[in-house]
Structure formats: structure tokens, C-alpha cells
Design an enzyme around this catalytic site. Structure first.
Site, short mmCIF file in Angstrom:
data_model
loop_
_atom_site.label_atom_id
_atom_site.label_comp_id
_atom_site.label_asym_id
_atom_site.label_seq_id
_atom_site.Cartn_x
_atom_site.Cartn_y
_atom_site.Cartn_z
N SER A 97 0.84 -1.20 0.00
CA SER A 97 0.00 0.00 0.00
C SER A 97 0.87 1.26 0.00
CB SER A 97 -0.95 -0.04 1.21
OG SER A 97 -1.92 0.95 1.13
N ASP A 194 -9.68 -5.04 -4.60
CA ASP A 194 -9.05 -4.24 -3.56
C ASP A 194 -10.00 -3.09 -3.24
OD1 ASP A 194 -7.49 -2.27 -2.19
OD2 ASP A 194 -5.65 -3.00 -3.13
N HIS A 224 -7.00 -5.98 -0.16
CA HIS A 224 -5.89 -5.02 -0.12
C HIS A 224 -4.67 -5.50 0.68
CE1 HIS A 224 -3.80 -1.27 -0.40
NE2 HIS A 224 -3.78 -1.13 0.92
#
Length: 247
Positions: A97, A194, A224
Site C-alpha cells: 500500500s 481491492d 488489499h
């Protein structure tokens, strides 16, 4: 910036001394090192020297995070990189991320990095843009723990500071604009589904970097936080294979 709150159990930074090949492992926005520890331990078991920093303002309390800037998060990763440089001849960087955003940033600013592995990296999140206009709101709902696997929970904040969202928006813009500076080998992991970072971010990264060696690997069974999800072992095995090829 001094943090007011103690570090949560499981959110501590981790270090494993191994051979002369180092791997920097970065967690994401509002998250903690808990999301990356299984990867770090697997890489250490394979003999590598591993450093998993706790990003400033993370792994304590969202009030601490609210006081930090994206420059603070960069500093946390730069310090980890320095730690690895003192022990290693070759360094790889991976992150989830915003940790993936930081991974891209490191490749943009440190051409000596051997290769990088961004995982659901963030460079463009249109849904976050309206936050730039918010003036009298301090906190939004949590964004952590987007995981498909039942019973698995990410150690992340229960609220998201508005100020921190403004920081990551600026940071993503900078990193996205400099993607053309990346020329090292890149292995990109992207979850097909996601709910935090649109999967097309990984395609943007793939298209904009100048790397001759680049691969986009789709994760079919994770959301995610793929590092804690059903595809965790896939990420570990593919990363180790990729590192072996690029040594």
C-alpha cells in the site's frame, strides 16, 4: 516529532541479521509492521538481512499519526535503508500500500537499489481527493483490515486522520510524477479485488516506469492487505524467486 503513545504490541519494528543481501520491508498507511512481519520472517529464514521499520506516527495511536508528515514516513524508511547499507552489499525494497508508494519513492531516489517489489502500491486514489476540501473534520472511518481470509485482522488504526490523508495525497502525486525515474527490475503484485487502492494503480506503475525487467503478478484470492491474506505464500515464494534471479 515525539509520539505521545506507547507502541502497540505487534507493531514494533523488526530486524533480522543474515547475509550481505538486505531486504527493506515497509508497511502501509494507518497500518503497522504486523502486516509485513510474516514476509520479513520468511525472508530472514531464507538467509537474508531484513529490516521492517515502524513508520513514524504508526503503530501507536491515530493522534500520533495526525502530527506526522509524509516526510516523516520517508525518514523512517531512509533510516531503515541506512541500517541495511551498513550491513549489506545489495538491497531490495518491498512494501504494501503506502509502503509500496515508499518503495517506489526509494527506487526513484536511490538508483543503487537492486530491485523493488511493490504490493498493491498507491499512486492515485480518486476517492480520497474530496478530503483535500475538508476543513472542520479531524477523523474519518478506518481503512485498515481489508482482508478476504476469515478471522484475520490487520493491526491498524480505528480512525484515519484527515490531515494524514492530505499528506498521502501530496506524496502520491510526487511519486507518480517521478515514476519514469525507476529503471531497476520491478515485480508488482496487485489484488484483483481491492477496496482501498484501485487495482489500476499497479497498471499505471507498470506503464510509467522505465525498467526493462518488469512483471505484473495478479493476486486472485486476496483483498488489499494481501500480505496477511490467502495469497501470502504466493507473495513470499514469487519474491524469493525474483530476488534470486536479480542477484
Amino acid at each position: 516529532m515525539s509520539e505521545k503513545y506507547p507502541v502497540l504490541e505487534g507493531a514494533e519494528p523488526f530486524y533480522f541479521e543474515g547475509n550481505r543481501v538486505g531486504i527493506l520491508v515497509s508497511h502501509g498507511f494507518t497500518g503497522s509492521t504486523q502486516s509485513m512481519r510474516p514476509l520479513g520472517e520468511a525472508y530472514a529464514k531464507a538467509g537474508y538481512t531484513v529490516c521492517g521499520p515502524r513508520l513514524k506516527g504508526h503503530g501507536t495511536h491515530y493522534e500520533d499519526m495526525e502530527q506526522t508528515t509524509y516526510q516523516d514516513w520517508i525518514t523512517s524508511v531512509e533510516e531503515a535503508y541506512q541500517w541495511l547499507q551498513e550491513r549489506c552489499d545489495t538491497i531490495f525494497v518491498t512494501g504494501l500500500s503506502m509502503g509500496g508508494t515508499l518503495t517506489l519513492y526509494m527506487a526513484e531516489t536511490h538508483p543503487d537499489i537492486r530491485a523493488i517489489i511493490p504490493i498493491n502500491a498507491a499512486v492515485d486514489i480518486p476517492a480520497m481527493l474530496p478530503v483535500r476540501q475538508l476543513e472542520d473534520v479531524r477523523y474519518l472511518d478506518a481503512i485498515g483490515s481489508d482482508i478476504k481470509k476469515p478471522g484475520v485482522v490487520e493491526l491498524a488504526y480505528e480512525k484515519t486522520p484527515v490531515q494524514s490523508v492530505k499528506e498521502i495525497l501530496t506524496f502520491m502525486d510526487e511519486v507518480k510524477a517521478d515514476l519514469h525515474k525507476i529503471s531497476c527490475p520491478v515485480l508488482i503484485f496487485v489484488s484483483d479485488e481491492d477496496h482501498v487502492v484501485p487495482p489500476d494503480n499497479s497498471q499505471i506503475i507498470y506503464d510509467d516506469i522505465r525498467s526493462e525487467v518488469k512483471e505484473l503478478h495478479r493476486l486472485k484470492d486476496s483483498y488489499h492487505v494481501a500480505t496477511l491474506d490467502n495469497d501470502q505464500q504466493v507473495i513470499i515464494e514469487k519474491t524469493l524467486e525474483f530476488i534470486g534471479k536479480n542477484l
